[in-house]
Motif scaffolding. Structure first.
Motif, short mmCIF file in Angstrom:
data_model
loop_
_atom_site.label_atom_id
_atom_site.label_comp_id
_atom_site.label_asym_id
_atom_site.label_seq_id
_atom_site.Cartn_x
_atom_site.Cartn_y
_atom_site.Cartn_z
N ASN A 160 10.79 62.55 -49.17
CA ASN A 160 10.29 61.43 -48.17
C ASN A 160 9.88 60.59 -47.48
N ARG A 161 7.89 61.42 -48.89
CA ARG A 161 6.83 61.10 -48.26
C ARG A 161 6.39 61.14 -46.62
N SER A 162 7.10 62.34 -46.00
CA SER A 162 6.96 62.70 -44.41
C SER A 162 5.84 63.27 -44.16
N ARG A 163 5.15 64.16 -45.14
CA ARG A 163 4.49 65.35 -44.24
C ARG A 163 3.33 65.08 -43.49
N ARG A 164 3.02 65.54 -42.77
CA ARG A 164 1.47 64.65 -41.57
C ARG A 164 0.92 65.82 -40.87
N TYR A 165 0.88 67.18 -41.81
CA TYR A 165 0.20 68.16 -41.50
C TYR A 165 -0.20 69.10 -42.52
N CYS A 166 -1.24 69.94 -42.94
CA CYS A 166 -2.09 70.48 -43.93
C CYS A 166 -0.49 72.28 -44.17
N SER A 167 -0.35 72.29 -42.59
CA SER A 167 0.61 73.50 -42.30
C SER A 167 1.41 73.64 -41.74
N ASP A 168 2.45 74.46 -41.25
CA ASP A 168 3.56 75.33 -40.47
C ASP A 168 2.76 75.11 -39.57
N ARG A 169 1.36 75.63 -39.51
CA ARG A 169 1.02 75.94 -38.07
C ARG A 169 0.39 75.12 -37.27
N CYS A 170 -0.26 74.64 -38.31
CA CYS A 170 -0.77 73.33 -37.76
C CYS A 170 0.32 72.52 -37.18
N ALA A 171 1.51 72.32 -38.41
CA ALA A 171 2.72 71.45 -37.63
C ALA A 171 3.50 72.01 -35.97
N THR A 172 3.57 73.09 -35.60
CA THR A 172 3.84 73.94 -34.90
C THR A 172 3.23 73.33 -33.62
N ARG A 173 1.66 73.32 -33.67
CA ARG A 173 0.51 73.03 -33.04
C ARG A 173 1.06 71.76 -32.03
N ALA A 174 1.21 70.88 -32.94
CA ALA A 174 0.87 69.19 -32.31
C ALA A 174 2.19 69.45 -32.34
N ASN A 175 3.47 69.73 -32.03
CA ASN A 175 4.74 69.57 -31.59
C ASN A 175 4.38 69.88 -30.62
N VAL A 176 3.98 71.10 -30.00
CA VAL A 176 4.03 72.12 -28.93
C VAL A 176 2.93 70.70 -27.77
N ALA A 177 1.80 70.72 -28.27
CA ALA A 177 0.81 70.24 -27.83
C ALA A 177 1.64 68.56 -27.62
N ALA A 178 2.62 68.02 -28.55
CA ALA A 178 3.23 66.28 -27.97
C ALA A 178 3.94 66.91 -26.84
N TYR A 179 4.20 67.90 -27.43
CA TYR A 179 5.81 68.12 -25.82
C TYR A 179 5.40 68.73 -24.20
N ARG A 180 3.93 69.29 -23.98
CA ARG A 180 3.47 69.65 -23.07
C ARG A 180 3.13 67.93 -22.52
N ALA A 181 2.75 67.31 -23.68
CA ALA A 181 2.11 65.93 -22.89
C ALA A 181 3.31 64.78 -22.37
N ARG A 182 4.25 65.15 -23.36
CA ARG A 182 5.00 64.06 -22.28
C ARG A 182 5.62 65.22 -20.76
N LYS A 183 5.96 66.09 -21.25
CA LYS A 183 5.89 66.70 -19.93
C LYS A 183 5.53 66.63 -18.76
N ARG A 184 4.11 66.71 -19.08
CA ARG A 184 3.10 66.05 -18.16
C ARG A 184 3.20 64.26 -17.38
N LEU A 185 3.59 63.13 -18.43
CA LEU A 185 3.84 61.77 -18.38
C LEU A 185 5.20 62.96 -17.67
N GLU A 186 6.36 62.91 -17.61
CA GLU A 186 7.51 62.77 -16.98
C GLU A 186 7.41 62.88 -15.77
N ALA A 187 6.44 65.05 -14.84
CA ALA A 187 5.94 64.74 -14.68
C ALA A 187 5.43 64.08 -13.34
N GLU A 188 4.47 63.38 -13.69
CA GLU A 188 3.03 62.19 -13.24
C GLU A 188 4.23 60.98 -12.80
N ALA A 189 5.13 60.34 -13.63
CA ALA A 189 6.00 59.72 -13.44
C ALA A 189 6.62 60.20 -12.31
#
Length: 208
Positions: A160-189
């Protein structure tokens, strides 16, 4: 034609450098030879002069991936065509190493080693492999990893032309970073909401 195999030559060369991290593993003739694999005839022809030449080809191949990643598909094709013109390939029919159930060769197209030097041979195969991949699957299948600061090249073979990362490691790292950023925004709100509520209570008129 082993399209995935030949196009991977381009990916391997591009990913010897991580510009955002100021890292470059292409620093010796041994590093050049490793890109070919131990059994390659071209690897044995590599010399110290190929290190600089390989870096030049690498920059041009990264340009192809960068243009494709930015949606400039015509630009990507133009850059790739310039490599194909400069480093032509010599296609041959091969099959002696691939036999069917009856012992007959499984004939297939093979890109022969370029006769001049190691850089020309590698560049010819990498460019042709990438060209086959682009024309078969589309320029949008060439990408650069979205997990900053990685930016490694990859070939998107997802359905489905959905790849965005070079490896599973980078995909996991990006997902963790996005999750933490979302939690920070929720906490700030939540904190901001409580502060506003407290301010309203402090300024509200009394019941007296």
């Amino acid at each position: 034609m082993e399209l995935a195999y030949y196009s991977d030559y381009a990916v391997r060369l591009v990913n010897t450098e991580e510009p955002a991290r100021n890292k470059d593993s292409l620093t010796s003739v041994e590093a050049v030879r490793e890109l070919f694999g131990a059994a390659s005839q071209m690897a044995r022809r590599a010399t110290d002069a190929d290190v600089t030449r390989f870096r030049s080809v690498r920059a041009r191949l990264r340009g192809v991936f960068t243009a494709a990643d930015e949606g400039d598909h015509t630009g990507a094709v133009d850059l790739l065509n310039s490599l194909l013109l400069e480093f032509p390939v010599s296609p041959q029919i091969s099959g002696h190493d691939h036999l069917d159930e009856e012992g007959r060769p499984r004939w297939h197209m093979h890109l022969a080693d370029h006769p001049s030097n190691a850089t020309a041979g590698y560049a010819a195969i990498a460019a042709m492999g990438l060209a086959f991949h682009l024309t078969e699957f589309g320029a949008d299948r060439l990408g650069l990893c979205q997990a900053a600061p990685c930016r490694n090249a990859y070939l998107d073979t997802s359905t489905n032309r959905s790849r965005r990362y070079c490896s599973d490691r980078c995909a996991t790292r990006a997902n963790v970073a996005a999750y933490r950023a979302r939690k920070r925004l929720e906490a700030e709100a939540e904190r901001t909401g409580l502060t506003a509520e407290s301010s309203q209570e402090a300024t509200a008129p009394g019941d007296r």
